[in-house]
Each structure stands twice: as C-alpha cells, then as structure tokens.
Enzyme design. Sequence first.
Site, PDB file in Angstrom:
ATOM      1  NE  ARG A  31      14.369  12.785  40.450  1.00 20.50           N
ATOM      2  CZ  ARG A  31      14.361  14.175  40.583  1.00 20.50           C
ATOM      3  NH1 ARG A  31      15.229  14.801  41.933  1.00 20.50           N
ATOM      4  NH2 ARG A  31      12.509  14.380  40.755  1.00 20.50           N
ATOM      5  CB  ALA A  37      13.221  11.162  43.687  1.00 21.44           C
ATOM      6  CB  SER A  38       7.665  12.084  41.977  1.00 19.88           C
ATOM      7  OG  SER A  38       7.517  11.111  41.374  1.00 19.88           O
ATOM      8  CG  HIS A  39       6.598  16.367  43.108  1.00 19.57           C
ATOM      9  ND1 HIS A  39       5.925  15.375  43.784  1.00 19.57           N
ATOM     10  CD2 HIS A  39       6.793  17.075  44.469  1.00 19.57           C
ATOM     11  CE1 HIS A  39       6.050  15.182  44.818  1.00 19.57           C
ATOM     12  NE2 HIS A  39       6.653  16.064  45.154  1.00 19.57           N
TER      13      HIS A  39
END
Length: 168
Positions: A51, A94-96
């Site tokens: 990210r 933050a994964s998904h």
Amino acid sequence: MARLFGTDGVRGVANTELTGELAFRLGRAGAYVLTKETKHAPRILVAMDTRISGDMLESALIAGICSAGAEACTLAVAYRVRKYRLDAGVMISASHNPVEYNGIKFFNNQGYKLSDALEDEIENIIMSHPEILPSPTGIGLGTKEYAEDALDDYIAFLTRTTTEKFDG
C-alpha cells in the site's frame, strides 16, 4: 473515547485516522510493552504490504521502536519472529480494505496475535502514561536492520510447507 485496537490491530484511513504520529507512538509503546522483560537488546521485526501509505507508517513505526531502544528488522513477520527468536513483530497491512486504509498489527515472540491484555497495556500507555516509556540516548538507541536473506528463508519455508501438505 474509542479503542485504538480493534479485532485485528489498529486500523483506519492512513494519514487521517492512522497517522504517522500514532504509528510512532504505537512503535514506542509496543516496543516497551513487548520487550520490557528481556535481558538483551530487543529486536522487533517490521513488515508491510505494498500500500502507498506503508512507507510513511513503516518509517514512523520504526522510529518509535528505535526511540525505545529496540532494533527494528524488516521483512516477513510471523514465521521469522519464531525462526530467529525475535522479541516481537509488527505487520503494516489492511488486508482486503480499500487503498486509503491501512493497519498495524503486533505479534508476540511466538508469531501470534497479541492478547487483549497486551493490546490494552499498549493502548493505556499511549493514551494515559507515555511518561513511563524509556528514552535512551547514544548507544542505547535502537537501529534498523535490513534482513536481506529472509526472502530465501521464507521461500524455503513455503516450499517445505506446501510439499509436506501435498505429499502427506
């Protein structure tokens, strides 16, 4: 006041809710809580996903860790914490969730998510008792180490694990 820690670490919109300042404070308090019983110079692993906000949060988190006198090592978390007998780990991800979000999740020295009690202790220090945190100077400050060989170790671990799973 809302809790910092949710079901999977501290999460929020990066640079609005999950700021560099908060990441620094989490790194500092987390390093203290997770390594205060060690009798050696503590080492904490830090990793992140791709990210765009990861670089900002990683820099702030590592600054907090180092300011508490711990060494910050960078790369894959849960597996390496156990393998190299590190004191703790932190994952920035933050994964998904959509790209504007990010999160900070701590792991203990066994590579597992922290207990609610440890998260509460970190949160309590950040919100109410930051004065108890150590402020080493000179050679007491922590450093950042790049774990360049860790990728090969992790690939070997994944290969071994999947081979065992499919062969067994």
